[in-house]
Enzyme design. Structure first.
Site, PDB file in Angstrom:
ATOM      1  N   GLU A 102     -41.812 -18.604  -5.161  1.00  0.00           N
ATOM      2  CA  GLU A 102     -40.536 -19.338  -5.099  1.00  0.00           C
ATOM      3  C   GLU A 102     -40.789 -20.762  -4.635  1.00  0.00           C
ATOM      4  O   GLU A 102     -41.730 -21.024  -3.886  1.00  0.00           O
ATOM      5  CB  GLU A 102     -39.626 -18.673  -4.053  1.00  0.00           C
ATOM      6  CG  GLU A 102     -38.757 -17.558  -4.586  1.00  0.00           C
ATOM      7  CD  GLU A 102     -37.446 -18.061  -5.171  1.00  0.00           C
ATOM      8  OE1 GLU A 102     -37.350 -19.259  -5.510  1.00  0.00           O
ATOM      9  OE2 GLU A 102     -36.518 -17.254  -5.287  1.00  0.00           O
ATOM     10  N   ASP A 103     -39.903 -21.680  -5.021  1.00  0.00           N
ATOM     11  CA  ASP A 103     -39.965 -23.037  -4.478  1.00  0.00           C
ATOM     12  C   ASP A 103     -39.356 -23.060  -3.078  1.00  0.00           C
ATOM     13  O   ASP A 103     -39.917 -23.611  -2.141  1.00  0.00           O
ATOM     14  CB  ASP A 103     -39.237 -24.034  -5.393  1.00  0.00           C
ATOM     15  CG  ASP A 103     -37.826 -23.589  -5.762  1.00  0.00           C
ATOM     16  OD1 ASP A 103     -37.453 -22.416  -5.496  1.00  0.00           O
ATOM     17  OD2 ASP A 103     -37.073 -24.406  -6.315  1.00  0.00           O
ATOM     18  N   ASP A 106     -33.419 -20.100   0.563  1.00  0.00           N
ATOM     19  CA  ASP A 106     -32.302 -20.680   1.308  1.00  0.00           C
ATOM     20  C   ASP A 106     -31.510 -19.524   1.936  1.00  0.00           C
ATOM     21  O   ASP A 106     -31.847 -19.035   3.004  1.00  0.00           O
ATOM     22  CB  ASP A 106     -31.491 -21.514   0.307  1.00  0.00           C
ATOM     23  CG  ASP A 106     -30.369 -22.314   0.922  1.00  0.00           C
ATOM     24  OD1 ASP A 106     -30.350 -22.473   2.141  1.00  0.00           O
ATOM     25  OD2 ASP A 106     -29.498 -22.789   0.175  1.00  0.00           O
ATOM     26  N   PHE A 156     -30.550 -30.347   2.368  1.00  0.00           N
ATOM     27  CA  PHE A 156     -30.848 -30.240   0.941  1.00  0.00           C
ATOM     28  C   PHE A 156     -32.055 -31.110   0.596  1.00  0.00           C
ATOM     29  O   PHE A 156     -32.126 -32.265   0.994  1.00  0.00           O
ATOM     30  CB  PHE A 156     -29.638 -30.662   0.109  1.00  0.00           C
ATOM     31  CG  PHE A 156     -29.754 -30.220  -1.317  1.00  0.00           C
ATOM     32  CD1 PHE A 156     -29.451 -28.918  -1.674  1.00  0.00           C
ATOM     33  CD2 PHE A 156     -30.208 -31.096  -2.291  1.00  0.00           C
ATOM     34  CE1 PHE A 156     -29.596 -28.494  -2.984  1.00  0.00           C
ATOM     35  CE2 PHE A 156     -30.354 -30.678  -3.605  1.00  0.00           C
ATOM     36  CZ  PHE A 156     -30.042 -29.372  -3.951  1.00  0.00           C
ATOM     37  N   ARG A 169     -36.709 -33.344 -10.174  1.00  0.00           N
ATOM     38  CA  ARG A 169     -37.794 -32.344 -10.179  1.00  0.00           C
ATOM     39  C   ARG A 169     -39.164 -33.002 -10.334  1.00  0.00           C
ATOM     40  O   ARG A 169     -40.171 -32.472  -9.887  1.00  0.00           O
ATOM     41  CB  ARG A 169     -37.615 -31.348 -11.330  1.00  0.00           C
ATOM     42  CG  ARG A 169     -36.411 -30.434 -11.195  1.00  0.00           C
ATOM     43  CD  ARG A 169     -36.520 -29.290 -12.203  1.00  0.00           C
ATOM     44  NE  ARG A 169     -35.259 -28.585 -12.395  1.00  0.00           N
ATOM     45  CZ  ARG A 169     -34.830 -27.606 -11.617  1.00  0.00           C
ATOM     46  NH1 ARG A 169     -35.535 -27.227 -10.578  1.00  0.00           N
ATOM     47  NH2 ARG A 169     -33.684 -27.000 -11.873  1.00  0.00           N
TER      48      ARG A 169
HETATM   49  P1  IMP Z   1     -30.938 -18.793  -2.245  1.00  0.00           P
HETATM   50  O1  IMP Z   1     -30.519 -17.728  -3.208  1.00  0.00           O
HETATM   51  O2  IMP Z   1     -29.766 -19.323  -1.454  1.00  0.00           O
HETATM   52  O3  IMP Z   1     -32.079 -18.405  -1.354  1.00  0.00           O
HETATM   53  O4  IMP Z   1     -31.385 -20.041  -3.100  1.00  0.00           O
HETATM   54  C1  IMP Z   1     -32.543 -20.065  -3.810  1.00  0.00           C
HETATM   55  C2  IMP Z   1     -32.505 -21.124  -4.887  1.00  0.00           C
HETATM   56  O5  IMP Z   1     -31.558 -22.164  -4.630  1.00  0.00           O
HETATM   57  C3  IMP Z   1     -33.844 -21.827  -4.938  1.00  0.00           C
HETATM   58  O6  IMP Z   1     -34.750 -21.160  -5.771  1.00  0.00           O
HETATM   59  C4  IMP Z   1     -33.461 -23.198  -5.439  1.00  0.00           C
HETATM   60  O7  IMP Z   1     -33.429 -23.214  -6.844  1.00  0.00           O
HETATM   61  C5  IMP Z   1     -32.057 -23.437  -4.914  1.00  0.00           C
HETATM   62  N1  IMP Z   1     -32.063 -24.230  -3.666  1.00  0.00           N
HETATM   63  C6  IMP Z   1     -31.829 -23.815  -2.402  1.00  0.00           C
HETATM   64  N2  IMP Z   1     -31.912 -24.815  -1.510  1.00  0.00           N
HETATM   65  C7  IMP Z   1     -32.228 -25.911  -2.226  1.00  0.00           C
HETATM   66  C8  IMP Z   1     -32.482 -27.290  -1.861  1.00  0.00           C
HETATM   67  O8  IMP Z   1     -32.457 -27.713  -0.689  1.00  0.00           O
HETATM   68  N3  IMP Z   1     -32.793 -28.117  -2.905  1.00  0.00           N
HETATM   69  C9  IMP Z   1     -32.849 -27.716  -4.196  1.00  0.00           C
HETATM   70  N4  IMP Z   1     -32.618 -26.455  -4.565  1.00  0.00           N
HETATM   71  C10 IMP Z   1     -32.316 -25.558  -3.597  1.00  0.00           C
END
Ligand code: IMP
Length: 179
Positions: A102-103, A106, A156, A169
């Site tokens: 994963e990148d 969150d 963010f 990106r």
């Molecule tokens: P989660 O489901 O809330 O854990 O979010 C995961 C996905 O949300 C990541 O794979 C990202 O694509 C996107 N995401 C969450 N936080 C950020 C951020 O700070 N910048 C850009 N994308 C984010």
């Protein structure tokens, strides 16, 4: 570049490419040790992980297979919490060692969703490697999250594969939003 503007938002430099590469190298070494003789399937979660995945794979010397899955749940800078789409998960995960890349994690909702899909195929093991983790945003612990690049505050971020409304990106470094 110390700062960038993307649409209505200002971002300042947060993590330099050099720092990211150093950390990635260490994670690669750890994976080479942990997965020696196991031939894992390394699955990148698109879109955000493509840059990290490419750099990480250059550090992996063990035998492995590569795949990508695409999941989208984001609109603007806030998680909708609704998984819109997921496709591309290979169907040969049974009895295999899986590493999800994963990148950023969150809320952890995306990961939870993917992990449920992966477990349906009864793999031998599943671990997650994420470049970034926002511990304060995580809704529930994820025991599979074993390899983490950096824990970051609940801000963010863009760059190095991460986007704001589809943009940013391609930035080499990671930038954090200025409020
Ligand atoms: P989660 O489901 O809330 O854990 O979010 C995961 C996905 O949300 C990541 O794979 C990202 O694509 C996107 N995401 C969450 N936080 C950020 C951020 O700070 N910048 C850009 N994308 C984010």
């Amino acid at each position: 570049m110390n700062s960038v503007q993307i649409e209505d938002k200002n971002f300042e430099l947060f993590l330099e490419n050099d720092q990211i590469n150093k950390r990635t190298r260490l994670i690669g070494i750890q994976l080479n040790v942990d997965y020696e003789d196991r031939c894992p399937i390394i699955i990148g979660v698109l879109n955000g992980s493509f840059v990290f995945m490419a750099d990480l794979l250059k550090e992996i010397e063990i035998s492995c297979e590569i795949a990508f899955i695409r999941v989208s749940s984001y609109k603007d800078t806030e998680s909708t919490g609704i998984i819109k789409e997921a496709f591309g998960l290979p169907d040969n995960l049974h009895n295999r060692d899986i590493i999800l890349v994963e990148d950023i994690v969150d809320t952890g909702l995306t990961l939870k969703y993917i992990l449920e899909k992966v477990r349906l195929q009864a793999p031998a093991s599943v671990k997650v490697c994420s470049l970034l983790l926002k511990p304060d945003a995580l809704l529930a612990p994820v025991p599979e999250l074993e390899y983490i690049g950096f824990e970051i505050p609940n801000e963010f971020v863009v760059g190095y594969g991460l986007d704001y409304n589809g943009l940013g990106r391609n930035l080499k470094d990671i930038y954090s939003a200025v409020n």
